[in-house]
Enzyme design. Structure first.
Site, mmCIF file in Angstrom:
data_model
loop_
_atom_site.group_PDB
_atom_site.id
_atom_site.type_symbol
_atom_site.label_atom_id
_atom_site.label_comp_id
_atom_site.label_asym_id
_atom_site.label_seq_id
_atom_site.Cartn_x
_atom_site.Cartn_y
_atom_site.Cartn_z
ATOM 1 N N GLU A 271 23.561 -1.984 28.335
ATOM 2 C CA GLU A 271 22.664 -1.003 27.857
ATOM 3 C C GLU A 271 23.445 0.580 26.997
ATOM 4 O O GLU A 271 23.784 1.974 27.534
ATOM 5 C CB GLU A 271 22.630 -0.649 28.812
ATOM 6 C CG GLU A 271 21.857 -1.570 30.141
ATOM 7 C CD GLU A 271 21.750 -0.185 31.725
ATOM 8 O OE1 GLU A 271 22.396 0.618 32.058
ATOM 9 O OE2 GLU A 271 21.447 -1.810 32.562
ATOM 10 N N PRO A 272 23.737 0.163 25.424
ATOM 11 C CA PRO A 272 23.703 0.913 25.076
ATOM 12 C C PRO A 272 22.338 2.041 24.241
ATOM 13 O O PRO A 272 21.443 1.726 24.037
ATOM 14 C CB PRO A 272 23.963 -0.387 23.520
ATOM 15 C CG PRO A 272 23.296 -0.896 23.390
ATOM 16 C CD PRO A 272 23.236 -1.227 24.919
ATOM 17 N N GLY A 273 23.452 3.160 24.288
ATOM 18 C CA GLY A 273 22.352 4.575 23.986
ATOM 19 C C GLY A 273 22.755 4.798 22.431
ATOM 20 O O GLY A 273 21.865 5.217 21.327
ATOM 21 N N TYR B 194 29.297 19.771 26.178
ATOM 22 C CA TYR B 194 30.236 18.786 26.321
ATOM 23 C C TYR B 194 31.344 18.709 25.439
ATOM 24 O O TYR B 194 32.088 18.544 25.217
ATOM 25 C CB TYR B 194 29.969 17.809 25.968
ATOM 26 C CG TYR B 194 28.299 16.812 26.756
ATOM 27 C CD1 TYR B 194 29.384 16.953 28.073
ATOM 28 C CD2 TYR B 194 27.636 16.309 26.115
ATOM 29 C CE1 TYR B 194 27.721 16.350 28.764
ATOM 30 C CE2 TYR B 194 26.712 15.634 26.216
ATOM 31 C CZ TYR B 194 26.555 16.088 28.060
ATOM 32 O OH TYR B 194 25.298 15.450 29.031
ATOM 33 N N CYS C 172 20.267 33.496 22.464
ATOM 34 C CA CYS C 172 21.003 34.383 22.510
ATOM 35 C C CYS C 172 21.995 35.085 23.551
ATOM 36 O O CYS C 172 21.213 34.695 24.765
ATOM 37 C CB CYS C 172 20.005 36.192 22.735
ATOM 38 S SG CYS C 172 20.924 37.986 23.497
ATOM 39 N N TYR D 231 20.901 12.506 22.139
ATOM 40 C CA TYR D 231 20.702 13.632 22.972
ATOM 41 C C TYR D 231 20.315 14.509 22.404
ATOM 42 O O TYR D 231 21.270 15.853 22.653
ATOM 43 C CB TYR D 231 22.780 12.875 23.577
ATOM 44 C CG TYR D 231 22.717 11.783 24.520
ATOM 45 C CD1 TYR D 231 21.507 11.710 25.553
ATOM 46 C CD2 TYR D 231 23.224 11.282 24.448
ATOM 47 C CE1 TYR D 231 21.744 10.314 26.520
ATOM 48 C CE2 TYR D 231 23.503 9.369 25.068
ATOM 49 C CZ TYR D 231 22.938 9.941 26.240
ATOM 50 O OH TYR D 231 22.442 8.556 27.266
#
Length: 410
Positions: free
Chosen positions: A268-270, A311, A337, A365
């Site tokens: 299941e690679p994204g 991250y 800001c 992402y």
């Protein structure tokens, strides 16, 4: 994005030309790269009956999904909304696997009504599923293998304290529910996190799955998730998918012989499929020299690409307007800001106000986690396909942001 005759280009089209045509900030995706990544995975796992299921949450633009289906991949979704977009993109219900976490049971019921493959990741939902469907609708089980893996705790999903999956230590409880309600388990699934570079981690996952698989006689597939790491900067250690594929298919085929029939091997690679295809083009608004730091402020921020702040993810930054100039050290920041640093202390070709910068490896992402923070509109998206740059999402406007708001007298 490649350096072609001193000019940064995507499929031979200069990035500056794309920025001029569509404006900035702008997400640009290379269709050829997406197709090549799917091909790489199929080749790596060619020793088994492999089924590549693209993890849609990485990037859900309908044109991207159509491209991925055209290149022979299925799709894994985590929400009903993703499932409906996938259906609109041409995926059949049997090509879609729905693996939600923490959702109301009504979403599982709707997933069944749509004919999706269903993976369940907690005992409560498995109990309700068994009571409602018994042996009339098969499902898969997502297990938590208690394996710590991945490059960041926030994206590690298979350790003992993760919310994802049913603990492998609760396998007897799973079997009790399955037996009581005669549930047909068609697949076993694990996903331990993102950016896994060690082949051994995938082999450990296999050991966990194989150790319990014989308790489920109706299996169709075993799903090893993904987590294949791509390079974000020069010298990065990446997943050797050929090594993973060779070793995993070997032991998988041996297991199938022991199990008594061939099963499908799912991944299941994204990020692996779309990350390197994507570039975020931004414009330098200001160059601000202080006694300690020279900042480049750009017309984007964590509202468009949150990964560096969320991250501490690294995205290589290139000045595509002035690539041959001497390098200087800059900290590239956004216009939000809030502290929204894209890259600190980066060596870039001299940056002038108005220059276009490219943030690489932004396909996964990026847009999918974007927001309207500070009431800023989200950027447009472009796909470069067959040597042509095509708009696949219009740039948002203030009217789009206000559309759902209701003004009342106060």
């Amino acid at each position: 994005m490649d350096l072609l005759n001193g000019t940064y280009s995507i499929q031979g089209i200069p990035a500056l030309d794309i920025a001029k045509q569509f404006g900035t900030p702008l997400y640009v995706y290379d269709a050829d790269k997406i197709g090549q990544q799917i091909k790489n995975l199929k080749n790596a796992f060619s020793g088994a009956d492999v089924n590549v299921k693209y993890a849609a949450k990485a990037l859900t633009n309908i044109s991207i999904l159509k491209l991925i289906r055209k290149n022979g991949a299925g799709i894994e979704v985590v929400s009903l909304q993703e499932a409906h977009i996938a259906l609109k993109a041409g995926f059949t219900p049997t090509e879609i696997v729905f693996t939600p976490s923490g959702v109301d049971f009504s979403e599982i019921v709707e997933g069944v009504s749509l004919g999706l493959g269903i993976n369940l990741d907690n005992l409560s939902v498995l109990q309700k599923f068994g009571e409602k469907y018994k042996n009339t609708y098969p499902c898969g089980i997502r297990l938590n293998p208690h394996i710590m893996a991945g490059g960041n705790l926030k994206i590690s999903t298979g350790h003992s304290n993760s919310k994802f999956g049913i603990s492998v230590q609760q396998i007897d409880l799973i079997k009790d529910i399955v037996k009581t309600h005669d549930v047909k388990i068609r697949g076993l699934h694990v996903h331990t996190g993102s950016e896994i570079t060690e082949t051994d981690v995938f082999l450990k996952m296999a050991d966990v799955l194989f150790s319990v698989a014989n308790d489920f006689p109706d299996l169709k597939f075993i799903d090893f998730g993904s987590g294949f790491k791509v390079a974000y900067k020069e010298g990065d250690k990446v997943t050797n998918v050929n090594d993973v594929g060779a070793q995993l298919t070997k032991i998988f085929n041996e297991f199938c012989q022991h199990y008594g029939r061939k099963l499908e091997l799912w991944v299941e690679p994204g990020k692996y499929i779309v990350s390197e295809s994507g570039t975020l083009l931004v414009q330098a608004n200001v160059v601000k020299a202080t006694p300690t730091v020279t900042f480049v402020g750009v017309n984007s921020g964590l509202n468009h690409l949150i990964r560096p702040m969320m991250y501490e993810a690294y995205h290589h930054i290139v000045n595509v307007s002035n690539p041959a100039a001497p390098e200087k050290v800059y900290t590239v920041v956004g216009y939000i800001c809030e502290t929204d640093t894209f890259g600190a202390d980066r060596k870039l070709s001299e940056v002038r106000e108005g220059d276009i910068l490219a943030l690489k490896n932004a396909g996964a992402y990026g847009f999918s986690m974007s927001s309207n923070y500070n009431s800023r509109p989200r950027p447009a998206e472009v796909m470069v396909i067959n040597g042509q740059a095509k708009l696949i999402r219009e740039r948002e406007t203030l009217e789009d942001i206000m559309k759902r708001q209701i003004e009342i007298d106060v």
